[in-house]
Write a protein that holds these residues in place. Structure first.
Motif, mmCIF file in Angstrom:
data_model
loop_
_atom_site.group_PDB
_atom_site.id
_atom_site.type_symbol
_atom_site.label_atom_id
_atom_site.label_comp_id
_atom_site.label_asym_id
_atom_site.label_seq_id
_atom_site.Cartn_x
_atom_site.Cartn_y
_atom_site.Cartn_z
ATOM 1 N N GLY A 64 0.806 -1.216 0.000
ATOM 2 C CA GLY A 64 0.000 0.000 0.000
ATOM 3 C C GLY A 64 0.834 1.258 0.000
ATOM 4 O O GLY A 64 0.496 2.244 -0.676
ATOM 5 N N LYS A 68 0.844 4.113 -3.019
ATOM 6 C CA LYS A 68 0.507 5.511 -2.731
ATOM 7 C C LYS A 68 1.619 6.445 -3.179
ATOM 8 O O LYS A 68 1.364 7.435 -3.886
ATOM 9 C CB LYS A 68 0.250 5.677 -1.233
ATOM 10 C CG LYS A 68 0.039 7.116 -0.782
ATOM 11 C CD LYS A 68 -1.214 7.732 -1.385
ATOM 12 C CE LYS A 68 -1.437 9.129 -0.826
ATOM 13 N NZ LYS A 68 -2.667 9.748 -1.396
ATOM 14 N N VAL A 161 -3.746 3.259 -0.768
ATOM 15 C CA VAL A 161 -3.152 2.301 0.166
ATOM 16 C C VAL A 161 -3.977 1.018 0.203
ATOM 17 O O VAL A 161 -3.442 -0.096 0.135
ATOM 18 C CB VAL A 161 -3.026 2.923 1.573
ATOM 19 C CG1 VAL A 161 -2.611 1.871 2.596
ATOM 20 C CG2 VAL A 161 -2.027 4.073 1.558
ATOM 21 N N GLN A 165 -2.903 -2.893 -0.732
ATOM 22 C CA GLN A 165 -3.086 -4.056 0.145
ATOM 23 C C GLN A 165 -3.978 -5.101 -0.522
ATOM 24 O O GLN A 165 -3.841 -6.305 -0.278
ATOM 25 C CB GLN A 165 -3.708 -3.650 1.492
ATOM 26 C CG GLN A 165 -3.235 -2.361 2.118
ATOM 27 C CD GLN A 165 -1.761 -2.207 2.356
ATOM 28 O OE1 GLN A 165 -0.933 -2.750 1.637
ATOM 29 N NE2 GLN A 165 -1.405 -1.415 3.359
#
Length: 331
Positions: A64, A68, A161, A165
């Motif tokens: 994540g 980002k 993020v 994930q």
């Protein structure tokens, strides 16, 4: 991967996860699915473990964080980033920043494991410590970001993020499909809820019938209670657990908007049960799993999940544990 019919109304889409997978492919580890005859025999299920302990920085958080930071414009990268974390997100942001040539400042609790603080600094990040009981880490990080012009990188409440994930779940779904299997149940540890949100979204996109559940330490079961209540519930202040990575006081706003739709419920494990799981992973799987990373496995081993005769995927979310605590848990 086909999108679910309701994914368009959620803060993160399957397309976002697919895009994150492309961004992460050159830098992240595609962790394998592992099985254990001993675990299958103990549970009466066909269990697959997703060992994010083998991920870059030792936890899923790198996924994540990198997704980002990679999305930031050149101007924003030059201004730097600020993160706040008990350790795993801290290392993920620091490592991603190092790879992308971005200055990182990380706000960490003073009682975070020394190994996590040292490794965060080792990636070149500036570490700012705070008192977990008396200070607000997000307020400190936000103040630093406002003064410096840096971008605040939240540990879970950020669609980029969460999408990163979600590549954990995407890989689980792809690998099980390649084996000709469909998961009945997928369980992942939850703190702010970004991992299970992204994982549930990706898995249910391919296997809509699969159930997804959160796993938490006892005393920090805010997701389980929130899912029952239908609104975000907080934990009492001042609690402690050996699962230092899972001590958030309340589910995230963005993550709960996803989890309240996709999750079938949540389970909690005691510190003693978590310790048993850490020892099991070491002896039977030859893996070093930190307490927070082992909480879903702990719930499975403690019989808190209905798995007999089912195909189950369990995420081992991290392996960053101090040597002295680990030695006590496996003794």
């Amino acid at each position: 991967m086909p999108a679910m019919t309701h994914s368009a109304v959620l803060p993160v889409s399957v397309a976002d996860i697919d895009a994150a997978a492309e961004v992460l492919a050159p830098v992240a580890v595609r962790t394998p699915l592992l099985s254990s005859p001993a675990l299958d025999a103990a549970t009466g299920a066909r269990v697959f473990l997703k060992p994010e302990v083998l991920q870059r920085t030792g936890s899923f958080k790198f996924r994540g964080a990198y997704n980002k930071l990679a999305s930031l414009s050149p101007e924003l990268r030059r201004a730097g980033v600020v993160g706040f974390s008990s350790g795993n997100h801290a290392q993920g942001v620091a490592a991603a920043a190092q790879l992308l040539g971005v200055h990182a400042t990380i706000v960490m609790p003073s009682d975070a494991p020394a190994s996590k603080r040292e490794r965060t600094a080792g990636f070149g990040a500036e570490v700012v410590l705070y008192d977990r009981d008396r200070e607000d880490r997000e307020a400190i990080a936000r103040d630093i970001a406002e003064r410096s012009g840096a971008t605040l990188v939240r540990p879970f409440d950020d669609p980029m993020v969460i999408a990163g994930q979600g590549t954990v779940g995407r890989e689980i779904a792809e690998d099980l499909a390649a084996l000709g299997l469909a998961p009945d149940l997928v369980v992942a540890p939850a703190s702010g809820g970004g991992l299970i949100a992204g994982t549930a979204l990706a898995v249910k996109a391919r296997f809509p019938q699969a159930l997804a559940m959160s796993a938490e330490p006892e005393g920090f079961d805010d997701h389980a209670r929130s899912l029952v209540a239908g609104r975000r519930e907080s934990n009492p202040a001042g609690g402690r657990t050996i699962c230092d990575a899972l001590m958030m006081s309340i589910p995230g706003e963005v993550t709960f908007a996803i989890n309240r739709v996709l999750l079938a419920g949540g389970v909690a494990a005691s510190d003693a049960e978590v310790g048993t799981a850490v020892g099991f992973a070491f002896r039977e799987l030859k893996l070093v799993v930190e307490p927070g990373g082992a909480v879903a496995l702990a719930a499975l081993l403690a019989g808190k999940l209905d798995v007999r005769g089912k195909t189950v995927a369990i995420v081992l979310s991290g392996g960053n544990v101090d040597a002295d605590l680990f030695s006590r848990l496996i003794a």
